[in-house]
Design an enzyme around this catalytic site. Structure first.
Site, PDB file in Angstrom:
ATOM      1  N   ASP A   1       0.774  -1.255   0.000  1.00 29.79           N
ATOM      2  CA  ASP A   1       0.000   0.000   0.000  1.00 29.79           C
ATOM      3  C   ASP A   1       0.801   1.299   0.000  1.00 29.79           C
ATOM      4  O   ASP A   1       0.248   2.342   0.336  1.00 29.79           O
ATOM      5  CB  ASP A   1      -0.922   0.038   1.222  1.00 29.79           C
TER       6      ASP A   1
ATOM      7  N   GLU B   1      -7.698  -3.178  -3.687  1.00 29.47           N
ATOM      8  CA  GLU B   1      -9.011  -2.833  -3.175  1.00 29.47           C
ATOM      9  C   GLU B   1      -9.345  -1.401  -3.586  1.00 29.47           C
ATOM     10  O   GLU B   1     -10.213  -1.175  -4.423  1.00 29.47           O
ATOM     11  CB  GLU B   1      -8.967  -2.976  -1.650  1.00 29.47           C
TER      12      GLU B   1
ATOM     13  N   GLU C   1      -7.617   5.288  -4.393  1.00 30.71           N
ATOM     14  CA  GLU C   1      -6.424   5.836  -3.741  1.00 30.71           C
ATOM     15  C   GLU C   1      -5.205   5.710  -4.652  1.00 30.71           C
ATOM     16  O   GLU C   1      -4.262   6.493  -4.555  1.00 30.71           O
ATOM     17  CB  GLU C   1      -6.196   5.162  -2.390  1.00 30.71           C
TER      18      GLU C   1
END
Length: 936
Positions: A460, A537, A541
């Site tokens: 991430d 996911e 972002e």
């Protein structure tokens, strides 16, 4: 299944829920990322006014196995010093997440799937989806049809030996034998090299041989057809499930999955044209983003250097390059095969603006009150400590700075800027409670305190750091000195190099760590240690990072970074449209009962999140954060409406927890409906933690005034956008430069924008300067006229014709009860460099799932035989009354024949519904109902 995956590993990210080393100086000025740190043995390395550490803070951890043991990259000696692109589709080759698996987890290259094991590489071609997890996940799971290796190969591990933009070469060695296999996205071939043994293919079941020609063998396993290619002079021997061939002193062989047995001859042509590398090149000019995807090859036999590659849906929708009739099944829908080593895609640039334009729909006093609530809060950062939650808080403040500036609240603007600068400077200074630390083994920069595996699993980084880059871009818009390399810009560039490095020669960070250029989107897991492959996911972002690059590059004068952001955003936008939202309803299996997924996996997709099954979060996680980079979502307004409708069905009613995010999402398609929901609570709700009432109020009321984003028009400046309501367009652009400039939009509208300012204008648009977009009728441009006529007459009355229903059958590519328009006795010569173009207005009313499609045909001599036919990709209409524009921009789906001189020829346009069960309309008699032919 989802349940199994959650048990096997720690969570990738609970999104939005409450070793000293010497570093070498890196010369990367050529790619616009500024100076790197000078060699240093100390624990603190200067970076402009900031600094980072070269060893982790005490008590923290870096990458580990699932048992917590430290882990370093699993690379061959040849690759040891090369930065590893973690967060890729093949990362488990390099990251041994599970101590008992030194090979790999399943890797999804598409159309083929792979898994390394001691005896070589498992290869599969999953073509039948399974619905698992109580119907919440679809997957085309890896299942080996065969294993390719060498006789006797028994390697203790598999390492990554080489890689390029979308290919990788794993390596096996057992002391007696060495084996390499180059694999990649879109590659139907596996290119093998080995020493110390014969080529060996072990099939999962006894194969059926459909062709045996010495060194070329055609077999069928589990219903899938493969071709095996050994060096000339060799011969394949089949014994049960074992197939072997001596290499005759050579070290190469290959195999391919065939779309059909009759494709063997075509694939045989390229069997020894081994792919040695892959590379994408992009450019963003004049409102268009183009990307060229190229493979490099080596001829092992003969002189053939071409190859075959399968394009994903998001690619073939946007290329005009010729494609073969061959196709493959994949979790991303149909893949189409091109017979070439390269292809090019072209898309309208999806613009990014610092803020929505000023409008009369916003009550300045009310907005100022909301702004003060945030700026004067006792803790504007809401207790955030780690990289993710700090990023969310920075993003919340960043959205309010240009809004405050827009309504003249300069004191509030400056206070917000000060808060952002202070927190960023804390993080950008080593030795405090929060800092960034460089890992020399994994060549990555990690923020501590870390969260959600950003440290131990390298998860991430693009999510977390997106907020830092975006916030810094907003600061740079108002304070260029702060963003200078000598100040805090160098630290921002380190974050960019870590997450979205445009350089392939930077020895400190990998090229585009998490962005998979061929798959068209990013991956979140740093280790890819799942049976379902890698996953992402929160696609939104990831978009946030791309939008931040656009704004940072524009604000600092780095057009290379700005254009990188445009390429990443525009590419991922189409991937989100197709693979998360299934906007064309051509990707998800018919048996999967959802219109959207919260997560995309290598093997498929899941209606879920990592932390909850609440529908609001499943739908909202691919919306947050809502910014000027979110406008791209408005390209598929019907998909937004389906998305919101499904959320409310699954939720048992309108959103409650993340209502503000979902209102803003809905406003990109139906601003009035979103405003009604906002008005219904009148500000009495709790904002999502990355949101504020100030931003939501401004967003919804602005779009209700100027209209939803009009994605049919683009500007030649990446920081521009267009909105439309009731036939009136609002044009806006922000000029970060030091001199005034004129922005030209694709509909001909021009907008003069002063230096370092935003400009806005309204109107119907100007003349049409784009030669590919037809304008008012001329000698080679024809209006559609009711009654089936194409005419150059411009005085006929406006009207509309009915397009017949597809009767619920997929008519894609084949005219079905078409509405036909024709002109005869046409003379002309082909115009060099021109192409067929059209502009139609179509309307499906409130009918769902309709898609008109166009074919243009040329009978060059008027003898009744059409010599050339061009079938264009269909246009999915929205279920809302009102005309929508359908042009040739999505590209040709198929072409037959050639253009030539028209001598008393006939030109025909056919329009029919490729999908759906209902009629629609096409406008006639206007300048928005025209066909332009490539003739003079």
């Amino acid at each position: 299944m989802i349940e199994v995956l959650l048990v096997r590993t720690s969570l990738s990210r609970l999104a939005s829920r409450p070793a000293a080393a010497t570093l070498l100086a890196i010369a990367v000025a050529a790619v616009g990322l500024g100076p790197a740190a000078s060699p240093a043995a100390a624990a603190t390395i200067p970076a402009g006014a900031g600094s980072y550490s070269d060893s982790r803070p005490a008590g923290t951890s870096g990458p580990t196995t699932n048992t917590g043991a430290p882990v370093t990259p699993k690379l061959t000696t040849a690759a040891r010093d090369k930065p590893v692109p973690t967060n890729d589709w093949w990362s488990s080759l390099a990251y041994q997440r599970y101590g008992d698996n030194p090979y790999s987890t399943p890797m999804y290259g598409h159309p083929l799937t792979y898994q390394a094991k001691a005896s070589g590489l498992e290869v599969g071609y999953p073509t039948t989806p399974a619905i698992v997890g109580d119907g919440r996940q679809y997957e085309y799971a890896h299942k080996a049809d065969l294993t390719v290796g060498l006789s006797g190969l028994n390697s203790p591990d598999t390492k990554a030996d080489a890689w390029s933009d979308w290919t990788v070469t794993p390596y096996w060695a057992d002391g007696s034998r060495t084996f390499r296999a180059t694999i990649g996205h879109g590659m139907p071939f596996v290119y093998a090299k080995g020493s110390g043994g014969d080529a060996r293919i072990t099939t999962a079941s006894t194969p059926t041989v459909f062709s045996d020609d010495g060194n070329v063998l055609g077999i069928t396993v589990a219903g899938h057809h493969y071709a095996l290619f050994a060096p000339t002079g060799s011969d394949w021997n089949v014994s049960g499930t074992a197939i072997t061939a001596g290499l005759g002193g050579k070290d190469y062989f290959s195999l391919a999955v065939l779309p059909s047995t009759d494709a063997l001859a075509t694939y045989r042509k390229y069997a020894f044209s081994f792919v040695t590398g892959s590379q994408v090149a992009w450019q963003s000019t004049g409102g268009t983003v183009k990307a060229t995807y190229s493979l490099t090859t080596e001829a092992k036999e003969g002189t053939e250097r071409g190859t075959l590659q399968a394009l994903y849906r998001h690619q073939w929708l946007h290329t005009t390059d010729a494609l073969t009739p061959y196709t493959y099944v994949s979790p991303r829908g149909t893949m189409k095969v091109r017979e070439s080593a390269s292809f090019t895609t072209s898309q309208k640039n999806n613009g990014v603006v610092p803020a929505l334009p000023a409008s009369s729909g916003v009550d300045k006093a009310r907005l100022a009150g909301y702004l003060n609530e945030v700026a004067n809060a006792s803790d504007p950062f809401s207790g955030a400590a780690d990289t993710y939650w700090t990023g969310k808080a920075l993003g919340r403040l960043a959205q309010l700075v240009p809004v405050a500036d827009q309504i003249g609240e300069t004191a509030t603007r400056d206070k917000l800027l000060g808060l952002m600068k202070g927190r960023l400077q804390e993080w950008f200074t080593a030795g405090g409670a929060s800092e960034f630390s460089y890992d020399k083994d994994w060549k990555t920069l990690t923020g501590y305190p870390a969260s959600y595996g950003s440290d131990t699993e390298l998860n991430d980084h693009h999510f977390h750091y997106s907020y830092y880059v975006y916030a810094a871009a907003i600061i740079a818009q108002y304070d260029q000195a702060w963003a200078a390399d000598s100040a805090w810009g160098t630290m921002i560039k380190h974050l960019i190099r870590d997450t979205a490095n445009p350089s392939r020669t930077d020895s400190a960070y990998p090229f585009l760590r998490g962005f998979d250029v061929y798959a068209g989107h990013s991956w979140a897991s740093g280790h890819q240690g799942f049976a379902a492959g890698n996953n992402q996911e929160s696609s939104s972002e990831s978009i946030n990072l791309s939008a931040g690059l656009v704004l940072w590059g524009a604000a600092t004068g780095d057009n290379n970074l700005r254009d990188l952001g445009s390429f990443l955003l525009t590419t991922e936008s189409e991937a989100i449209t197709q693979y998360w939202f299934d906007a064309s309803q051509q990707v998800f299996p018919a048996s999967f009962g959802h219109d959207t997924v919260g997560m995309v996996w290598g093997s498929g997709g899941a209606y879920s999140t990592w932390w909850t099954a609440n529908p609001e979060e499943i739908h909202g996680i691919n919306v947050l954060p809502v910014t000027g980079g979110s406008l791209h979502l408005a390209r598929e307004k019907a998909a937004i409406k389906r998305n919101i409708a499904e959320m409310e069905r699954e939720n048992g009613g309108p959103a409650q927890e993340w209502r503000d995010l979902l209102w803003q999402f809905e406003s990109l398609s139906d601003p009035a409906a979103a405003k009604a929901k906002w008005d219904g609570v009148n500000g009495n709700y709790e904002p999502e933690q990355g949101e504020s009432k100030a931003h939501t109020y401004h967003w919804i009321n602005t779009l209700n005034t100027v209209g939803a984003p009009d994605m049919t028009v683009s500007g030649d400046l990446p920081t521009s956008a267009v909105f439309s309501k009731d036939g009136t367009r609002t044009y806006t652009a922000h000029n970060h430069g030091s001199t005034a400039r004129t922005v030209t939009f694709s509909d001909g509208k021009t907008l003069s924008v002063p230096a370092r300012s935003t400009a806005t204008s309204t109107g119907p648009g100007g003349s049409n300067p784009d030669p590919e977009e037809p304008g008012p009728s001329t000698g080679n441009t024809f209006r559609l006229k009711s009654g089936g006529v194409l005419t150059t007459v411009t005085t006929d009355p406006a009207g509309a014709d009915t397009i017949a229903s597809a009767d619920g059958v997929n008519r894609d590519g084949t005219p079905y009860r078409p509405t036909v328009y024709e002109v005869k006795k046409v003379n002309g010569k082909v115009a060099s460099g021109a192409a067929t173009a059209f502009r139609l207005r179509v309307d499906a009313g409130t009918k769902v799932g309709l898609a008109p499609q166009v074919r243009v045909s040329y009978d060059l001599t008027g003898d009744g035989t059409f010599d050339r036919a061009e079938t264009f990709r269909y246009f999915a209409t929205d279920p809302v009354n009102g005309w929508e524009e359908y042009t040739q921009a999505p590209g040709a789906q198929a072409t037959t024949g050639s253009l030539g001189e028209l001598k008393n020829g006939t030109v025909r346009l056919e329009v029919w519904n490729a999908l759906g069960n209902g009629t629609s309309q096409v406008q006639t008699g206007t300048d928005a109902a025209v066909l332009k032919i490539p003739y003079v």
